[in-house]
Design a protein around this motif. Structure first.
Motif, PDB file in Angstrom:
ATOM      1  N   UNK A 149     -19.522  19.730 -61.380  1.00 55.06           N
ATOM      2  CA  UNK A 149     -19.826  21.160 -61.356  1.00 55.06           C
ATOM      3  C   UNK A 149     -18.572  22.021 -61.441  1.00 55.06           C
ATOM      4  N   UNK A 150     -17.432  21.456 -61.072  1.00 52.16           N
ATOM      5  CA  UNK A 150     -16.182  22.213 -61.169  1.00 52.16           C
ATOM      6  C   UNK A 150     -15.895  22.601 -62.614  1.00 52.16           C
ATOM      7  N   UNK A 151     -16.217  21.704 -63.553  1.00 52.61           N
ATOM      8  CA  UNK A 151     -15.965  21.990 -64.966  1.00 52.61           C
ATOM      9  C   UNK A 151     -16.905  23.057 -65.488  1.00 52.61           C
ATOM     10  N   UNK A 253     -19.509  21.339 -73.623  1.00 49.82           N
ATOM     11  CA  UNK A 253     -18.957  20.034 -73.231  1.00 49.82           C
ATOM     12  C   UNK A 253     -19.151  19.810 -71.727  1.00 49.82           C
ATOM     13  N   UNK A 254     -18.800  20.817 -70.913  1.00 49.97           N
ATOM     14  CA  UNK A 254     -18.935  20.684 -69.466  1.00 49.97           C
ATOM     15  C   UNK A 254     -20.385  20.553 -69.025  1.00 49.97           C
ATOM     16  N   UNK A 304     -18.960  16.687 -79.491  1.00 43.24           N
ATOM     17  CA  UNK A 304     -18.256  17.043 -78.257  1.00 43.24           C
ATOM     18  C   UNK A 304     -19.203  17.019 -77.062  1.00 43.24           C
ATOM     19  N   UNK A 305     -20.447  17.393 -77.262  1.00 51.08           N
ATOM     20  CA  UNK A 305     -21.423  17.286 -76.180  1.00 51.08           C
ATOM     21  C   UNK A 305     -21.700  15.819 -75.846  1.00 51.08           C
ATOM     22  N   UNK A 309     -21.032  14.069 -72.267  1.00 49.50           N
ATOM     23  CA  UNK A 309     -22.071  13.306 -71.581  1.00 49.50           C
ATOM     24  C   UNK A 309     -21.647  11.871 -71.319  1.00 49.50           C
ATOM     25  N   UNK A 310     -20.527  11.446 -71.894  1.00 48.58           N
ATOM     26  CA  UNK A 310     -20.040  10.078 -71.728  1.00 48.58           C
ATOM     27  C   UNK A 310     -18.879   9.971 -70.752  1.00 48.58           C
TER      28      UNK A 310
END
Length: 393
Positions: A149-151, A253-254, A304-305, A309-310
């Motif tokens: 959640x920080x990202x 991404x995040x 990038x998503x 997710x990886x």
């Protein structure tokens, strides 16, 4: 902790406090990235000097993790966590002082990094020790959601607050969040000797498997940061994205990273090998795909998503496996994995900078993808049957 476990609400509150602490530490570590220009102008230093606040932080975590785990292995976890969260709160408030200098700020960052190094080693064993052994993976998944959640929220929210109230304000808020975690842990976490918990030792100790997992951490993180450090350059120079659009892509991404952790966490106990090998495979696919297809905006966002997710599930899965196969105390094993992660971050960024002039920014994603394929080779080996050591859970 294994004899009589605390009431359910107490355990849930402690896990929530540890999730909040993970969120606070991760936000504190990366916040200077979002506030770089404002901090540099106000402190009268170069942007590179502010960037060093992040680099120095990661290196301090890597250096301190293993020694701290060994020195504090017998200290009751409630006392140790309370002290570490107190350091986080005080260092955050010191960073928020109106007349803080660059030197004092760097000192506060080093103190926070030392606290974070110890916190990441303790967080998993403390949390999973509150629950039955078969729920280790699910608990680790919850803790990873807090960090992820920080990202998605912490750094963007801190950047927004810093833009409206000055860059010191977010650090003041982070100090308050650390204090909340401190109070809950101090009030509700039982005091017991660390070795009394089933989480103090691996459930199925296996030195070979442990080395495979730590190696996968180092290679995969090196691969990611060799490329991802220069993702903005790829998006702008190859994908044709404007500077404003890059931040939106990074937010996606995040968000994907958070979704990946949320989906993977509940599966860690049932599918321990697949929850590591599958994210490694999709990470390699995303990096190699960006090498081949970064010229397409749609493909770039989708890949990038997929990368987001990886990446987060890979580290979560390695932490969960280390808790399972640790050949000795889990704190020491987790510290070794943390060192591998932070060394991978530093070496990956360095490798990318060295290779960039020769291979170009797209070439960095090819290198990152190949390193990840190498990381996948170890976890893909057939597993031998893991037999718990006598006297261990």
């Amino acid at each position: 902790m294994d004899g009589v476990r605390p009431a359910g609400w107490r355990r849930a509150a402690v896990v929530a406090a540890l999730m909040l602490a993970a969120f606070t530490f991760n936000t504190t570590e990366n916040l200077p990235v979002g506030l770089l220009s404002a901090m540099a102008a106000d402190l009268g230093v170069s942007p590179g000097a502010v960037g060093a606040l992040v680099t120095g932080y990661g290196l301090a975590v890597a250096v301190v993790s293993l020694p701290f785990a060994r020195v504090t292995r017998s200290v009751p976890r409630r006392h140790l966590l309370t002290g570490l969260l107190g350091l986080l709160a005080l260092a955050s408030w010191a960073s928020a002082l109106h007349d803080v200098s660059y030197g004092l700020l760097m000192g506060a960052r080093v103190v926070t990094a030392v606290a974070q190094a110890a916190f990441w080693v303790l967080m998993g064993p403390v949390a999973v020790g509150l629950f039955p052994p078969e729920r280790r993976g699910r608990v680790m998944g919850l803790l990873s959601v807090g960090g992820s959640l920080a990202t998605v929220l912490g750094v963007p929210g801190g950047t927004w607050l810093g833009g409206h109230s000055g860059w010191r304000a977010p650090f003041g808020v982070l100090g308050a969040l650390a204090l909340v975690s401190l109070v809950v842990v101090a009030a509700l976490l039982p005091t017991s000797r660390p070795q009394e918990s089933h989480a103090a030792y691996g459930a199925a100790p296996d030195r070979r498997r442990f080395l495979v997992v730590v190696s996968a951490t180092a290679l995969s993180v090196t691969g990611v940061f060799t490329a991802f450090t220069y993702v903005a350059v790829l998006l702008q120079d190859v994908g044709g994205f404007g500077a404003g659009a890059v931040s939106g892509v990074l937010f996606a991404f995040g968000a994907a990273a958070l979704a990946g952790v949320a989906v993977t966490g509940p599966l860690l106990d049932r599918f321990p090998r697949a929850t590591l090998s599958v994210p490694l495979a999709t990470q390699a696919t995303a990096l190699l795909g960006l090498y081949a297809g970064a010229g397409s905006r749609v493909a770039s966002v989708a890949l990038l998503m997929l990368l987001g997710a990886s990446v987060a599930p890979v580290f979560m899965a390695t932490q969960s496996q280390v808790l399972r196969v640790a050949p000795g105390r889990t704190e020491t094993a987790l510290a070794a994995n943390s060192v591998a992660f932070n060394v991978g971050v530093a070496f990956g960024a360095l490798l990318g900078g060295v290779l960039l002039p020769g291979v170009g920014v797209r070439g960095l994603f090819l290198v990152g993808g190949l390193l990840t394929v190498g990381a996948l080779a170890g976890p893909a080996w057939p597993a031998r049957r893991l037999v718990p050591l006598p006297g261990h859970p």
